[in-house]
Motif scaffolding. Structure first.
Motif, short mmCIF file in Angstrom:
data_model
loop_
_atom_site.label_atom_id
_atom_site.label_comp_id
_atom_site.label_asym_id
_atom_site.label_seq_id
_atom_site.Cartn_x
_atom_site.Cartn_y
_atom_site.Cartn_z
N SER A 90 0.83 -1.21 0.00
CA SER A 90 0.00 0.00 0.00
C SER A 90 0.86 1.25 0.00
O SER A 90 0.53 2.25 -0.66
N LYS A 110 2.30 1.72 -3.50
CA LYS A 110 1.26 2.21 -4.41
C LYS A 110 0.96 3.69 -4.16
O LYS A 110 0.74 4.46 -5.09
N LYS A 111 0.97 4.07 -2.89
CA LYS A 111 0.70 5.47 -2.55
C LYS A 111 1.77 6.38 -3.13
O LYS A 111 1.46 7.43 -3.70
N ASN A 157 3.74 5.73 -5.68
CA ASN A 157 3.65 5.70 -7.14
C ASN A 157 2.46 6.52 -7.65
O ASN A 157 2.57 7.21 -8.67
N ARG A 158 1.34 6.45 -6.93
CA ARG A 158 0.17 7.26 -7.33
C ARG A 158 0.49 8.75 -7.22
O ARG A 158 0.05 9.55 -8.04
N LYS A 159 1.25 9.10 -6.17
CA LYS A 159 1.61 10.51 -5.99
C LYS A 159 2.42 11.00 -7.18
O LYS A 159 2.20 12.11 -7.69
N ASN A 166 4.87 3.76 -16.71
CA ASN A 166 3.64 4.20 -16.04
C ASN A 166 3.50 5.71 -15.96
O ASN A 166 2.39 6.21 -15.73
N LEU A 220 2.43 9.74 -10.26
CA LEU A 220 1.63 9.73 -11.48
C LEU A 220 0.55 10.81 -11.48
O LEU A 220 0.45 11.60 -12.42
N ASN A 221 -0.25 10.85 -10.44
CA ASN A 221 -1.44 11.70 -10.45
C ASN A 221 -1.19 13.12 -9.97
O ASN A 221 -1.78 14.05 -10.49
N THR A 222 -0.33 13.27 -8.99
CA THR A 222 -0.13 14.60 -8.40
C THR A 222 1.11 15.28 -8.94
O THR A 222 1.05 16.38 -9.49
#
Length: 508
Positions: free
Chosen positions: A190, A193-194, A196-198, A234, A200-202
């Motif tokens: 988790s 993923k957090k 990696n999401r930061k 990604n 990609l998205n932010t």
């Protein structure tokens, strides 16, 4: 008298141009007056700054740099901020890391460079008085806020912030990710993923324009860490990666750019495999070979073979055990009120390199009936030293504190050196020393308790010197018992059995 008026304007202009054109020159020029000694340049610094210069020129769009601990990476990136503002005072930077204290230090150091007399004598960049804090400061042009440096932890807020600017062509700032994932979190799916999401998205959406570069610099931590996430397509954009392992050989050197190959010394000590230290002046070959086997680094932290392969060699091994997953463990920042505590010991039969360690583990039972692991002490000790370490660990945790409960006993496997430990320490300490019999094999014992871990009944500290090594071990446990070590997992099983499953078994 050494006044600015007496300085040759031709020399000033030449220095200014060279600083703007060459990152290594800029770094060295501003390191000496700040630190009082020269920046020690190794070939890997020249490799990194060469790529940074290519980012500034636009030849490299986005860059991933993987380097060992203590490589000087943060110094080079700190100077990138100051140099960017020297080239264009409207430049805007976002500097992010898992560590809030790191980003504040980097941001403050870059600001101090810009404010310094040496910098101002070359580029009279003005710092805004309206926003001038460690992590958030601006420059002004013609009385208006222009450039911006904003630093935050990866969990921090970056909404409304931008890197780069539309006001000028060319390099106008960058997003810098310096260790975006905490080493202890690398084994939490988790947490990975957090992070990696930061990215990609932010982070990726914080570009003022599409060609604002992102520089990711980190030690490798896991085969699914941010480096892998970025380099497997990604995150949009063109990415270039350079890896600098702590031990290098001719095959590695020969694939470097030709002008960097000539910078690597060849007449240095090598091991039987032809490997040499990447930076002999700082890291001797022998110290690295010792770490490769598993040992303590210069700061006293335990470096396992997995840690060495990942953080030092930039080659994380896939942990395929899947018996115990690190994300199953709860995490605590502060210990809750505990009912009582106990110590569990696992002693090795021998202290030779290929044998297991001896381990002392202190755990407490919470009023939520969860097991809180408080401390783990691990080492390879002969019998007299083992006894001494046991007594020291007991003394450390035999404190009178109603909030964490009494220390009730030390439990030791009644086998080999453990039997001697039981007999000796029993006579020399006031807490009971209890013998544990382990009748079944380790896989059976693991499967008997693993669902307690999966249910979140075992809680680890959010941060501890021993934590990364502990998590590496439990992540690497295999059903066929081919894993390297389980010396920390064994007392964990004992603690679960005797504090969670049947908490009163050892009290009578």
């Amino acid at each position: 008298m050494n006044s600015r008026a007496n300085i040759d304007p031709v020399k000033i202009k030449a220095k200014r141009i060279k600083c703007e054109d060459e990152h290594l020159f800029f770094t060295r020029a501003f390191f000496l007056p700040r630190m009082g000694f020269k920046f020690s340049v190794n070939w890997h610094h020249e490799y990194i700054v060469d790529k940074i210069d290519q980012v500034i020129s636009g030849k490299v769009k986005n860059l991933v740099i993987n380097v060992p601990p203590g490589s000087g990476k943060t110094e080079l990136l700190t100077n990138l901020i100051a140099r960017g503002l020297a080239r264009n005072s409207r430049s805007r930077f976002l500097y992010l890391s898992f560590s809030q204290s790191l980003v504040e230090d980097v941001s403050a150091t870059a600001r101090n460079i810009v404010k310094s007399v040496d910098f101002q004598s070359l580029w009279p960049v003005k710092i805004s008085s309206s926003t001038d804090s460690k992590s958030n400061w601006k420059t002004t042009v013609d009385g208006y806020d222009a450039g911006h440096v904003y630093s935050a932890s990866m969990g921090g807020q970056v909404t409304g912030r931008r890197a780069g600017t539309l006001a000028n062509d060319g390099f106008t700032g960058a997003i810098i990710l310096d260790d975006p994932l905490k080493p202890e979190d690398a084994f939490s799916k988790s947490a990975r993923k957090k992070a990696n999401r930061k990215i990609l998205n932010t982070v990726n959406s914080r570009k003022a324009k599409s060609d604002t570069p992102i520089i990711l610099i980190m030690q490798r931590l896991h085969d699914e860490d941010p480096t892998n996430f970025v380099m497997t397509g990604n995150v949009p954009g063109d990415w270039e990666q350079i890896c600098i392992p702590a031990l290098i050989d001719d095959d590695y050197i020969n694939q470097l750019p030709e002008h960097i190959q000539t910078k690597v010394p060849r007449d240095v000590e090598r091991d039987e495999h032809g490997r040499q230290s990447y930076w002999p002046l700082k890291e001797s070959l022998q110290s690295l070979l010792q770490l490769e086997k598993g040992g303590e680094d210069k700061d006293g932290a335990i470096v396992s073979r997995y840690t060495f392969a990942s953080q030092y060699m930039q080659n994380p091994k896939k942990l395929g055990g899947d018996l115990v997953k690190s994300e199953w463990f709860g995490r605590y920042i502060e210990l809750p009120v505990l009912k009582w505590r106990a110590i569990f010991a696992d002693t090795a039969q021998k202290t030779k390199e290929h044998n297991d360690y001896s381990v002392f583990l202190c755990a407490g039972l919470g009023y939520d009936n969860k097991l809180y692991i408080i401390d783990v002490h691990r080492g390879k000790w002969e019998a007299p030293e083992l006894i001494k370490e046991a007594k020291k660990f007991i003394t450390k945790h035999k404190v009178s504190n109603n909030k964490i409960g009494n220390l009730r006993y030390m439990a030791v496997e009644d086998k080999s050196s453990g039997t001697t430990l039981i007999q000796t320490v029993s006579r020399e300490t006031t807490i009971p020393i209890r013998a544990i019999q382990r009748g079944t094999d380790k896989l059976v014992r693991t499967m008997d308790v693993v669902f307690y871990v999966e249910d979140g009944m075992v809680v680890l500290p959010a941060s501890a010197p021993w934590l990364l090594n502990y998590v590496e071990e439990v992540e690497g446990l295999t059903a066929d018992m081919t894993h390297d070590h389980d010396d920390q997992w064994d007392p964990t099983i004992d603690a679960i059995n005797n504090m969670v499953v049947k908490p009163y078994d050892l009290l009578d």
